[in-house]
Write an enzyme that holds these catalytic residues in place. Sequence first.
Site, PDB file in Angstrom:
ATOM      1  N   GLU A 173      35.541  26.543  42.364  1.00 58.00           N
ATOM      2  CA  GLU A 173      36.428  26.970  43.445  1.00 58.00           C
ATOM      3  C   GLU A 173      37.018  25.766  44.188  1.00 58.00           C
ATOM      4  OE1 GLU A 173      33.979  29.737  45.593  1.00 58.00           O
ATOM      5  OE2 GLU A 173      34.337  31.327  44.146  1.00 58.00           O
ATOM      6  N   PRO A 194      34.358  21.523  50.509  1.00 51.55           N
ATOM      7  CA  PRO A 194      33.115  22.281  50.707  1.00 51.55           C
ATOM      8  C   PRO A 194      33.084  23.617  49.978  1.00 51.55           C
ATOM      9  CG  PRO A 194      33.932  21.395  52.791  1.00 51.55           C
ATOM     10  CD  PRO A 194      35.016  21.186  51.791  1.00 51.55           C
ATOM     11  N   ASN A 195      31.872  24.010  49.582  1.00 50.18           N
ATOM     12  CA  ASN A 195      31.658  25.299  48.937  1.00 50.18           C
ATOM     13  C   ASN A 195      30.243  25.761  49.252  1.00 50.18           C
ATOM     14  OD1 ASN A 195      30.942  27.106  46.352  1.00 50.18           O
ATOM     15  ND2 ASN A 195      33.156  27.046  46.611  1.00 50.18           N
ATOM     16  N   HIS A 415      29.722  47.256  44.333  1.00 50.18           N
ATOM     17  CA  HIS A 415      29.591  45.821  44.569  1.00 50.18           C
ATOM     18  C   HIS A 415      28.121  45.435  44.537  1.00 50.18           C
ATOM     19  CE1 HIS A 415      29.573  42.121  47.316  1.00 50.18           C
ATOM     20  NE2 HIS A 415      30.168  41.768  46.198  1.00 50.18           N
ATOM     21  N   HIS A 416      27.803  44.435  43.720  1.00 46.84           N
ATOM     22  CA  HIS A 416      26.453  43.882  43.635  1.00 46.84           C
ATOM     23  C   HIS A 416      26.518  42.391  43.937  1.00 46.84           C
ATOM     24  CE1 HIS A 416      25.015  47.184  40.581  1.00 46.84           C
ATOM     25  NE2 HIS A 416      25.088  47.636  41.823  1.00 46.84           N
ATOM     26  N   HIS A 485      32.004  37.574  39.761  1.00 51.23           N
ATOM     27  CA  HIS A 485      32.484  36.493  40.617  1.00 51.23           C
ATOM     28  C   HIS A 485      31.419  35.398  40.718  1.00 51.23           C
ATOM     29  CE1 HIS A 485      36.137  38.234  42.826  1.00 51.23           C
ATOM     30  NE2 HIS A 485      35.910  38.980  41.750  1.00 51.23           N
ATOM     31  N   GLU A 504      36.102  36.010  38.450  1.00 54.95           N
ATOM     32  CA  GLU A 504      36.746  35.152  39.445  1.00 54.95           C
ATOM     33  C   GLU A 504      36.754  33.736  38.864  1.00 54.95           C
ATOM     34  OE1 GLU A 504      36.299  34.327  44.188  1.00 54.95           O
ATOM     35  OE2 GLU A 504      34.520  34.205  42.926  1.00 54.95           O
ATOM     36  N   GLU A 510      40.723  34.604  48.355  1.00 55.82           N
ATOM     37  CA  GLU A 510      39.860  34.488  49.532  1.00 55.82           C
ATOM     38  C   GLU A 510      40.009  33.134  50.217  1.00 55.82           C
ATOM     39  OE1 GLU A 510      35.867  35.073  48.243  1.00 55.82           O
ATOM     40  OE2 GLU A 510      35.922  33.454  46.790  1.00 55.82           O
TER      41      GLU A 510
END
Length: 712
Positions: A173, A194-195, A415-416, A485, A504, A510
């Site tokens: 990302e 940053p992540n 969603h998990h 994702h 993703e 986002e």
Amino acid sequence: MCRKSLSTLFLILFGAISIHSQTLLSPGKNLELTFQLSPKGAPIYSVKIGGEPIIQPSSLGFDLKNDEIDLLDGFVISQTATSTIDETWTPVWGEENQIRNHANELMVELTQSQTGRKMILRFRAFDEGVGFRYEFPLQEKMGYFVIKEEKSQFAMTGDHTAFWIPGDYDTQEYDFTESKLSEIRGLMKTAITPNASQTPFSDTGVQTALMMKSADGWYINLHEAALIDYPAMHLELDDQAMVFTSHLTPDAVGDKGYLYTPTQTPWRTIIASKNAGDVLASRITYNLNEPSKIENTTWIKPMKYVGVWWEMITGKSSWSYTNDFKAIKLGETDYSKATPNRTHGATTANVKKYIDFAAKHGFDGVLVEGWNVGWEDWFGNSKDYVFDFLTPYPDFDLKGIAEYAREKGVKMIMHHETSSSVRNYERHMDKAYQLMKDYGYPAVKSGYVGDMIPRGEYHYSQWLVNHYQYAIEKAAEYELMVNAHEAVRPTGVARTWPNLIGNESARGTEYQAFGGSKANHVTILPFTRQIGGPMDYTPGVFEMDVYNGSHVNSTLANQLALYVTLYSPLQMAADFPENYDRFPDAFQFIKDVALDWEKSLYLEAEPGYYVTIARKAKGSGEWFVGNVNGFEGRTGMVKFDFLEEGKTYLAEIYADKSDAHFKTNPQSYEIKKMAVDAKSVLKQFSAPGGGYAIRIRAASKEDLKGIKKLKS
């Protein structure tokens, strides 16, 4: 460094090249792969296209752990064999309804003289590129072995321009950096942003798919295909020699891979052309994967969806139900005694609004995040038993929502979020998937935010690659589709397991709420992230000044174009319903655009600058065109010669106005209707960070009455 000096360097490194070589030509005979052993018995390959070198002589092999003799040299050729592959297969979903897999293959069996160990190198030559992999047959001299490092090299012919992100064991990302290869080292510190979990490993390490352009106009892409039971590959650059060497993601103790015979590695892929659109059109990555292992695929269906997500990302609502608890113990924490925080997004009432919106506008599904207990302490606590994926919050009526959605003709998407506690996810997976079946959820969005548990493991190690594969195959047992994702980047595995309908695995929308992405980001993703498969980019944001004060670096017309240029069988309309209500004429394109395609044409392409793609929808015969643009305004040209001769069509063009700009005037757009035929040519302006989207459909004379004809 000039090409002549590079060639001299390879002669110094490898010595005089052996005269005993094997040559493999592609079916069209324009690509030539040469394999040979050096005088020391080291395997070496090179690639030319049209007589021009793309990959200079490059070595192959392995460093092994706890072994005095590595698999690097001392080989002799035991046997070779050639064959031709020519098949056409039908994808379950995709950018076209038929894919031709046409390649010539060379198999080289090597035997290491000192040890007697056997290693096979298998090369496939396509007209636009090459795939190669290592194979280890069942043999007496080699059983279990541990990889210290794979030593596959990709020797460049010069200091190419590259579009790269930092090599990292835990995240993709990042925004892309455009630079010369020689400049990567000096730019690495600023490229690492940053992540939630990140482990960069080198000043010159980058990730695949890596897109490059040479000074003489070659577009070159390096990636991998069929990543199964093996760590993800990065590329380590020697910025003096301009040579990339594979760098595998290690496990918690530093080992790269645990293998036992018979086994094989993923394919290493090289795609090259003087036309950037040919890179986008290549299906090498898919063709190097096995056919579908799911016999009945009728339950795998593309979906267009909305959801309770963007309001959480932008800070308008929360995933958690209460602020009362600092720590949660599932089965012990009593939510009935908690005070609701009044910011929780996944409430029954709020979700019903999204279901109503989806039903009204013809969307297939609704995603809901934050529906299940445990979000109060989910992140950053290195917690193993973090979610059960079964128990809803008090304000989310799981059964009632399922019944309401069914009545409205809408499917729910589960969603998990695993919080990267993969052991916990696996212990609950069967019950969680069964719950989805019980309530009619056809698809799951899984997430892997944060540092891995087991502690010390990385997102892209062999162990985690196997986990992601386990989740896909387990979901297939329950006839469920997966949108993963933060998982490992895709490598065409969706051909074999087409229930993997999205990933993703890159910097998605986002990040536009986390400070923004570069305005040209979406002109690079088709050449990098999407080489391995579709991305759940979550486009469709109409209000660029978002709730938390961040700004989306895109025009509204650019957001529409993404539904064409960033292919996915799973597409979200990410914004708040009320923002679509403000722009109903623009929203119409999102409602109309197809998800599954009969044919795709790559009309204009320059990584980092612009991409224009035309796609013909399955079933309806309608065409859609999308253009996304980089930092500078540009007028592009679309020839409609892909339309059927002798017919006139109605084109609905959603485009930037002349004063549009991603930063200062992103919502300046116009909609034009024009009559077009196969001889028509459109010259269309795209603003900085902008673009355009076109719907083209057959029309009667009555439909075209009063509509201006676009001339050739």
